[in-house]
Every structure is written in C-alpha cells, then in structure tokens.
Design a protein around this motif. Structure first.
Motif, PDB file in Angstrom:
ATOM      1  N   ALA A 337       0.830  -1.210   0.000  1.00  0.00           N
ATOM      2  CA  ALA A 337       0.000   0.000   0.000  1.00  0.00           C
ATOM      3  C   ALA A 337       0.860   1.254   0.000  1.00  0.00           C
ATOM      4  N   ASP A 338       1.935   1.233   0.769  1.00  0.00           N
ATOM      5  CA  ASP A 338       2.855   2.387   0.827  1.00  0.00           C
ATOM      6  C   ASP A 338       3.487   2.622  -0.538  1.00  0.00           C
ATOM      7  N   ARG A 339       3.971   1.558  -1.170  1.00  0.00           N
ATOM      8  CA  ARG A 339       4.626   1.699  -2.472  1.00  0.00           C
ATOM      9  C   ARG A 339       3.658   2.207  -3.536  1.00  0.00           C
ATOM     10  N   ALA A 340       2.369   1.832  -3.382  1.00  0.00           N
ATOM     11  CA  ALA A 340       1.373   2.289  -4.357  1.00  0.00           C
ATOM     12  C   ALA A 340       1.006   3.753  -4.164  1.00  0.00           C
ATOM     13  N   GLY A 341       1.320   4.303  -3.001  1.00  0.00           N
ATOM     14  CA  GLY A 341       1.054   5.711  -2.761  1.00  0.00           C
ATOM     15  C   GLY A 341      -0.117   6.000  -1.850  1.00  0.00           C
ATOM     16  N   LEU A 342      -0.705   4.968  -1.233  1.00  0.00           N
ATOM     17  CA  LEU A 342      -1.802   5.200  -0.299  1.00  0.00           C
ATOM     18  C   LEU A 342      -1.257   5.744   1.013  1.00  0.00           C
ATOM     19  N   ARG A 343      -2.043   6.627   1.649  1.00  0.00           N
ATOM     20  CA  ARG A 343      -1.606   7.281   2.873  1.00  0.00           C
ATOM     21  C   ARG A 343      -2.741   7.283   3.893  1.00  0.00           C
ATOM     22  N   PRO A 344      -2.419   7.312   5.209  1.00  0.00           N
ATOM     23  CA  PRO A 344      -3.463   7.406   6.230  1.00  0.00           C
ATOM     24  C   PRO A 344      -4.364   8.611   5.971  1.00  0.00           C
ATOM     25  N   GLY A 345      -5.650   8.414   6.098  1.00  0.00           N
ATOM     26  CA  GLY A 345      -6.615   9.476   5.837  1.00  0.00           C
ATOM     27  C   GLY A 345      -7.216   9.426   4.455  1.00  0.00           C
ATOM     28  N   ASP A 346      -6.626   8.639   3.544  1.00  0.00           N
ATOM     29  CA  ASP A 346      -7.219   8.478   2.219  1.00  0.00           C
ATOM     30  C   ASP A 346      -8.570   7.769   2.337  1.00  0.00           C
ATOM     31  N   LEU A 347      -9.503   8.138   1.470  1.00  0.00           N
ATOM     32  CA  LEU A 347     -10.810   7.488   1.427  1.00  0.00           C
ATOM     33  C   LEU A 347     -10.919   6.736   0.110  1.00  0.00           C
ATOM     34  N   LEU A 348     -11.078   5.426   0.181  1.00  0.00           N
ATOM     35  CA  LEU A 348     -11.243   4.586  -1.003  1.00  0.00           C
ATOM     36  C   LEU A 348     -12.733   4.544  -1.341  1.00  0.00           C
ATOM     37  N   THR A 349     -13.092   5.056  -2.504  1.00  0.00           N
ATOM     38  CA  THR A 349     -14.509   5.158  -2.860  1.00  0.00           C
ATOM     39  C   THR A 349     -14.949   4.107  -3.868  1.00  0.00           C
ATOM     40  N   GLU A 350     -14.010   3.560  -4.598  1.00  0.00           N
ATOM     41  CA  GLU A 350     -14.335   2.573  -5.628  1.00  0.00           C
ATOM     42  C   GLU A 350     -13.117   1.690  -5.847  1.00  0.00           C
ATOM     43  N   ALA A 351     -13.363   0.425  -6.233  1.00  0.00           N
ATOM     44  CA  ALA A 351     -12.268  -0.496  -6.533  1.00  0.00           C
ATOM     45  C   ALA A 351     -12.636  -1.299  -7.768  1.00  0.00           C
ATOM     46  N   SER A 352     -11.881  -1.102  -8.822  1.00  0.00           N
ATOM     47  CA  SER A 352     -12.118  -1.819 -10.078  1.00  0.00           C
ATOM     48  C   SER A 352     -13.576  -1.765 -10.508  1.00  0.00           C
ATOM     49  N   GLY A 353     -14.173  -0.582 -10.393  1.00  0.00           N
ATOM     50  CA  GLY A 353     -15.543  -0.370 -10.837  1.00  0.00           C
ATOM     51  C   GLY A 353     -16.612  -0.732  -9.827  1.00  0.00           C
ATOM     52  N   VAL A 354     -16.216  -1.230  -8.653  1.00  0.00           N
ATOM     53  CA  VAL A 354     -17.172  -1.596  -7.605  1.00  0.00           C
ATOM     54  C   VAL A 354     -17.207  -0.489  -6.554  1.00  0.00           C
ATOM     55  N   ALA A 355     -18.384   0.085  -6.317  1.00  0.00           N
ATOM     56  CA  ALA A 355     -18.519   1.119  -5.292  1.00  0.00           C
ATOM     57  C   ALA A 355     -18.259   0.508  -3.920  1.00  0.00           C
ATOM     58  N   LEU A 356     -17.441   1.171  -3.120  1.00  0.00           N
ATOM     59  CA  LEU A 356     -17.051   0.640  -1.821  1.00  0.00           C
ATOM     60  C   LEU A 356     -17.997   1.162  -0.742  1.00  0.00           C
ATOM     61  N   GLU A 357     -19.101   0.453  -0.579  1.00  0.00           N
ATOM     62  CA  GLU A 357     -20.107   0.816   0.418  1.00  0.00           C
ATOM     63  C   GLU A 357     -19.919   0.030   1.709  1.00  0.00           C
ATOM     64  N   GLY A 358     -18.915  -0.823   1.758  1.00  0.00           N
ATOM     65  CA  GLY A 358     -18.607  -1.634   2.931  1.00  0.00           C
ATOM     66  C   GLY A 358     -17.433  -2.533   2.614  1.00  0.00           C
ATOM     67  N   LEU A 359     -16.913  -3.208   3.647  1.00  0.00           N
ATOM     68  CA  LEU A 359     -15.730  -4.036   3.443  1.00  0.00           C
ATOM     69  C   LEU A 359     -16.011  -5.229   2.543  1.00  0.00           C
ATOM     70  N   PHE A 360     -17.245  -5.715   2.530  1.00  0.00           N
ATOM     71  CA  PHE A 360     -17.534  -6.835   1.645  1.00  0.00           C
ATOM     72  C   PHE A 360     -17.433  -6.425   0.181  1.00  0.00           C
TER      73      PHE A 360
END
Length: 413
Positions: A337-360
């Motif tokens: 995650a660090d190498r990819a550039g993610l940082r504490p406080g970032d909000l992930l809103t979507e992943a590969s076209g899937v809306a992130l409405e929960g951990l599932f």
C-alpha cells in the motif's frame, strides 16, 4: 478480505466474515419502516457515544469491563464473536480473557481457529514444551487458518501466563472441504472420527440466513438442492463440532469455557449456542457480539462491544468502513500500500468499478480483479483531490503496484 482468493479455507472465511455485514442488513429489514416516528426521529440505538472496544448492554447502555466480568461469572459458556481481521475484536477478546482468568478461579479457552487434530500441539504449548514463537509452525497456522497469527498471539500469551487450558474446537478444514465437494460418504473412517458424534441441523431461521450467504458465493449454485444441503451440512458440522468440544472441555475441567469464534457462529444463538444446549441442556450461555455501528439489533447477542468494520489488509494497511467509502487508518512503511502511494486518511470510494459501500464490496472487487487477471485499481479521495491508485494484480508475487501521482489533480467542481 480481497487477498483471500487463494486461501485453502476460503469458503469458510467468506461465509462467516459476511455475517456482520448481513447482520446490519438484517437489522434494517427486521424493522418495519414508514411510521411517523420513524420518519421524524430514528429510534434510539445506544444511550451513549461509544469508543472502540467499549462494552454495551443489550439495551444500548454502557457496561464497564468489571461489570461484564461480574455478569460472565454466572455462566458455564461465554461465546465471543469476532471478525477474523478486525484488530479491535482481538483486543476486546484478550481483555476479556485476561479479566476472567487472572484471579485463579479457573477458565478454559476454546478456539475455532485450531482443529482437534492439533490438540497435542496445544497441550505441549500449555505445558511449556513449545515456545509461543514456535506455535504457528507447530499448528501449521498459515495452511490451516491463514489469518495473521499476530492478531491471535495475545490470546495464547495470556492463556499461558494465567494457566488457562487451550483447546482446538473445529473439525479439520481438509475434511470439511472434502464433504463440501463429495459428501459424507466420501470420508475414510479416520476422517469420520474427526467429526462430531451427532450433527445437529440448523434451525429454520439459520437456514434462511445461510440461504442469503450462499447466494453471495460465486462458486455456489443456490438453486442446486444437493449443493445447498451440503452447504447446510458443513455449517452444521462446524457448529456441532465446536459445541461438542466446548462441552467436553467444560466437563473435563469443571470450569467455565470462553469460546472464541467467528461472529456468524455466535449471533442470535443459531450456531454454537444452539448445539451446546443440545449436548448440555442445563448449560448457561452468554453470547458477546461485536456491534459495527448503524442499526443496533439487541437480539443478536446478550452483550456487545463497539467495533467498527475494520481489518488489517495483507497489503499493509488498516481499513475502516465509512458511510461514503473505506477509510485508510494506517499504512505500514514499505508495504504494498505504501509503495502504491496510499496514505493514512485516504478514502477509497471505488475499486475496479465496484462502489465501496462496505468491506464486503472490497472483497467483491478483489475477486473480480483476481478472476479477470487484472490489477486492482482504487479510486481515492484525498482532501479535495481524487485520483486512481493501481495496486497491481492480486496473488501475483512479481506484480508491483504503480505509484499514485505525487500531486493529484483537484476534483472538478
């Protein structure tokens, strides 16, 4: 759980890590909407603003740990549910184990995470013949369970320190996987000996819950009657075996038993508790469930502790579900995650076209990317900026994530 696509016990993991999310959905469905009071003011769930790890009564009132311990001392079995990756869940379990076992009154510990065929290794550990750091290897932890041993290490350390006998409760995963594929008749006599002597079927309410879970398995056909019955059978074997072993442990030491298991085995008393009452009709059982926030369903457990949906990813970040995405709470230095550039406080809103409405939803996105042999790409919000982060392909040791832009462009207004 996006990184579990190649885990040997992925079927079990998916089924019971879904339970907390389905609970939240179920709590909404169980409440009849549309009354005037519902539209004006939502019903009071809890009577205070809890902090992570705070205990809560089933009326929504705060309970200090000392009060929880006093309550628990009147029971033969204390069942505490967990999300296997949630750090808060593990801290609460350890605090409860410490508080229940540090006065010398006697307590046994039963674990879903270890199967009965590893009991000798647990006994050797309790006798001091196996060091704590050597225990994962002795238990073949990575192959048999797979979740980060560091999350569970504290339980073993406290048990050893306070002289608490530890027992593996579960049927070996290799045996239940074989049943799921080929049925009971496929087992050898030696494999059958590892099953509970009596397999107690699920209650009607639990069957409805399992039907909902089964539809979320991409490799399961909920319309196939044989496949559905095998699905019920495996769940019943897990719950029946853990209950039978907990009863055996209770009778062996004549001490209360603290059972640590996935929340899906504990909630509503459908799983382990129902089977304990079958094997030990006079049993006094206390269930302690994580509450993730949102709808508070007092029927899901006897007591609760506040533990938002949070887990530590193997990509090196701790994630927490929010109403508008998934929050990155921490990032390990040098991690994927660090190498990819993610940082504490970032909000992930979507992943590969899937809306992130929960951990599932994160699991669904990971499964989608893995099956398509494509990189997992997050849409990230950082302050007023939004940008993409390419994590690389999942399950590919040689795949390195692409770094996020150092200066993301502000989101268009």
């Amino acid at each position: 759980m996006i990184e579990n696509a190649q885990r040997p016990a992925s079927t079990r993991v998916l089924c019971f890590c879904l339970s907390g999310l389905l609970l939240a959905l179920g709590a909404c469905v169980r409440t009849a909407p549309g009354t005037q009071s519902d539209m004006m003011t939502p019903p009071l769930s809890v009577t205070f603003l809890p902090q992570k790890g705070d205990f809560i009564s089933n009326t929504g009132a705060p309970m200090p740990l000392a009060e929880v311990v006093a309550e628990a001392r009147g029971y033969d079995y204390i069942l505490i549910g967990e999300g296997h990756r949630n750090p808060v869940d593990h801290k609460v379990q350890q605090a409860l184990l410490e508080a229940l076992s540090d006065n010398g009154d006697g307590l046994s510990l039963g674990l879903e995470m270890v199967a009965v065929d590893k009991q000798q290794e647990l006994d050797d550990f309790c006798k001091g013949q196996v060091e704590l750091d050597a225990l994962p290897g002795e238990l073949e932890w990575s192959a048999n369970w797979g979740y980060d041993f560091r999350l569970f290490r504290g339980l073993f350390a406290i048990a050893k320190q306070n002289g608490v006998p530890v027992a593996g409760l579960n049927a070996p995963s290799a045996v239940t996987r074989k049943i799921a594929r080929e049925g009971l008749d496929s087992l050898t006599d030696a494999e059958k000996a590892l099953l509970p002597k009596e397999i107690v079927p699920p209650a009607t309410d639990q069957r409805a819950f399992l039907d909902a879970v089964m539809t979320l398995h991409r490799n399961k056909d909920a319309n196939d009657l044989r496949e559905r019955e095998l699905f019920y059978l495996v769940q019943s074997i897990w719950d029946s075996k853990m209950a039978a072993e907990a009863v055996r442990l209770r009778r062996q030491y004549d001490w209360p038993v603290l059972v640590v298991a996935g929340a899906g085995h504990v909630e509503y008393g459908w799983g382990i508790a129902k089977r304990i009452r079958w094997f030990d009709p006079a049993a006094r059982i206390l269930t302690v469930m994580p509450w993730r926030g949102g709808g508070f369903d007092s029927e899901a457990g006897d007591l609760f502790f506040y533990s938002p949906d949070t887990y530590r990813s193997r990509m090196g970040m701790t994630l927490a579900a929010q109403t508008d995405g998934i929050l990155v709470e921490s990032v390990a230095r040098g991690s994927r995650a660090d190498r990819a550039g993610l940082r504490p406080g970032d909000l992930l809103t979507e992943a590969s076209g899937v809306a992130l409405e929960g951990l599932f939803n994160l699991h669904l996105a990971g499964t989608k990317a893995h099956d398509a042999d494509e990189p997992l790409v997050f849409s990230v919000r950082r302050g007023d900026a939004t940008f993409a982060v390419d994590m690389g392909k999942l399950g590919k040791s040689g795949s390195r994530p692409k770094a996020a832009p150092e200066k993301p462009k502000p989101e268009a207004k």
